[in-house]
Design a protein around this motif. Sequence first.
Motif, PDB file in Angstrom:
ATOM      1  N   SER A  25      50.435  35.211  35.295  1.00  0.00           N
ATOM      2  CA  SER A  25      49.600  36.390  35.135  1.00  0.00           C
ATOM      3  C   SER A  25      49.690  37.201  36.413  1.00  0.00           C
ATOM      4  O   SER A  25      50.512  36.909  37.279  1.00  0.00           O
ATOM      5  CB  SER A  25      48.153  35.986  34.836  1.00  0.00           C
ATOM      6  N   ASP A  26      48.838  38.221  36.539  1.00  0.00           N
ATOM      7  CA  ASP A  26      48.880  39.043  37.738  1.00  0.00           C
ATOM      8  C   ASP A  26      48.720  38.181  38.984  1.00  0.00           C
ATOM      9  O   ASP A  26      47.951  37.212  38.979  1.00  0.00           O
ATOM     10  CB  ASP A  26      47.751  40.080  37.705  1.00  0.00           C
ATOM     11  N   ASN A  85      40.801  49.098  31.419  1.00  0.00           N
ATOM     12  CA  ASN A  85      41.741  48.500  32.354  1.00  0.00           C
ATOM     13  C   ASN A  85      41.650  49.226  33.689  1.00  0.00           C
ATOM     14  O   ASN A  85      40.712  49.992  33.921  1.00  0.00           O
ATOM     15  CB  ASN A  85      43.163  48.498  31.772  1.00  0.00           C
ATOM     16  N   HIS A 115      51.322  42.641  24.005  1.00  0.00           N
ATOM     17  CA  HIS A 115      50.922  42.977  25.369  1.00  0.00           C
ATOM     18  C   HIS A 115      51.916  42.270  26.293  1.00  0.00           C
ATOM     19  O   HIS A 115      51.857  41.046  26.453  1.00  0.00           O
ATOM     20  CB  HIS A 115      49.497  42.496  25.664  1.00  0.00           C
ATOM     21  N   ARG A 117      52.219  41.921  29.374  1.00  0.00           N
ATOM     22  CA  ARG A 117      51.768  41.314  30.627  1.00  0.00           C
ATOM     23  C   ARG A 117      50.468  40.523  30.492  1.00  0.00           C
ATOM     24  O   ARG A 117      49.845  40.192  31.505  1.00  0.00           O
ATOM     25  CB  ARG A 117      51.585  42.415  31.691  1.00  0.00           C
ATOM     26  N   ALA A 118      50.035  40.201  29.263  1.00  0.00           N
ATOM     27  CA  ALA A 118      48.716  39.568  29.170  1.00  0.00           C
ATOM     28  C   ALA A 118      48.547  38.701  27.930  1.00  0.00           C
ATOM     29  O   ALA A 118      49.034  39.024  26.849  1.00  0.00           O
ATOM     30  CB  ALA A 118      47.621  40.632  29.190  1.00  0.00           C
ATOM     31  N   GLU A 120      45.591  37.492  25.338  1.00  0.00           N
ATOM     32  CA  GLU A 120      44.366  38.152  24.854  1.00  0.00           C
ATOM     33  C   GLU A 120      43.459  37.134  24.175  1.00  0.00           C
ATOM     34  O   GLU A 120      43.919  36.334  23.356  1.00  0.00           O
ATOM     35  CB  GLU A 120      44.724  39.264  23.868  1.00  0.00           C
ATOM     36  N   GLU A 162      50.480  35.435  25.517  1.00  0.00           N
ATOM     37  CA  GLU A 162      51.112  36.565  26.202  1.00  0.00           C
ATOM     38  C   GLU A 162      52.454  36.953  25.586  1.00  0.00           C
ATOM     39  O   GLU A 162      53.311  36.107  25.342  1.00  0.00           O
ATOM     40  CB  GLU A 162      51.321  36.223  27.670  1.00  0.00           C
ATOM     41  N   LEU A 182      41.695  40.430  28.467  1.00  0.00           N
ATOM     42  CA  LEU A 182      43.132  40.291  28.671  1.00  0.00           C
ATOM     43  C   LEU A 182      43.414  39.895  30.110  1.00  0.00           C
ATOM     44  O   LEU A 182      42.731  40.358  31.032  1.00  0.00           O
ATOM     45  CB  LEU A 182      43.855  41.592  28.327  1.00  0.00           C
ATOM     46  N   SER A 183      44.436  39.055  30.300  1.00  0.00           N
ATOM     47  CA  SER A 183      44.695  38.455  31.606  1.00  0.00           C
ATOM     48  C   SER A 183      45.578  39.325  32.492  1.00  0.00           C
ATOM     49  O   SER A 183      46.490  38.834  33.153  1.00  0.00           O
ATOM     50  CB  SER A 183      45.337  37.072  31.431  1.00  0.00           C
ATOM     51  N   SER A 184      45.318  40.627  32.489  1.00  0.00           N
ATOM     52  CA  SER A 184      46.025  41.547  33.370  1.00  0.00           C
ATOM     53  C   SER A 184      45.160  42.778  33.572  1.00  0.00           C
ATOM     54  O   SER A 184      44.439  43.191  32.663  1.00  0.00           O
ATOM     55  CB  SER A 184      47.374  41.962  32.775  1.00  0.00           C
ATOM     56  N   PRO A 187      47.520  45.428  30.981  1.00  0.00           N
ATOM     57  CA  PRO A 187      48.322  44.567  30.108  1.00  0.00           C
ATOM     58  C   PRO A 187      49.459  45.254  29.389  1.00  0.00           C
ATOM     59  O   PRO A 187      50.434  44.618  29.019  1.00  0.00           O
ATOM     60  CB  PRO A 187      47.295  44.036  29.104  1.00  0.00           C
TER      61      PRO A 187
END
Length: 227
Positions: A25-26, A85, A115, A117-118, A120, A162, A182-184, A187
């Motif tokens: 993730s980020d 975001n 997504h 980059r993420a 959800e 992801e 979402l993990s960014s 995303p």
Amino acid sequence: MKINVFGFLATIILIVSLAPFSYASDPSPLQDFCVALDDSAAPVFVNGKFCKNPNMVVADDFYFSGLNKPGNTSNAVGSNVTAVNVNQLPGLNTLGISAVRIDYAPYGLNPPHTHPRATEILVVLKGTLYVGFVTSNPANPANENKLFTKYLNPGDVFVFPEGLIHFQFNAGKTNAIAFAGLSSQNPGVITIANAVFGSDPTINPEVLAKAFQVEKNVIDTLIQAQS
């Protein structure tokens, strides 16, 4: 200087083995926060955003109001996504998280999308949703991409891994509401139909006809529908 070869190799192996998890993730921030600032003269640039001077940061930089308001679902698919975001909430910069509210008209659809980059995680507040995601291309070409689906009711939770194609469909006669994390901080979203048939410039229809194994006139109709 004498080098412990075995210790050095062990360290390298450990770093390599942890790398996929470190970048799942980020990246983690190295400071308390880096509030995004639309000012190219700012001295610090992190995760695609300039950083506000920490001494100038205020509580409102970490605040967003409005997720209590329903989105306008008067559109072709009958759904609306209200995103929170880094572009709406500057304090999210470097924090690796964001949120959305999704409103669905009766039989409204959040179309198949990804997504990039993420991951959800979706929570249903109101209504009944039919949701699902499709796995990536299997290692064994003989196997098909697998579809995982579920009917969700208020209080139910579902997770979309992801990068995988997923969707939500309001299976009821009344409006539905869901919230997702979402993990960014950013995303991204790729709506499959829009990307394939509505790109600018358009993908060569002969390429799409070959890919989908249909006549070219079918592709022309789909491209026209997206224009």
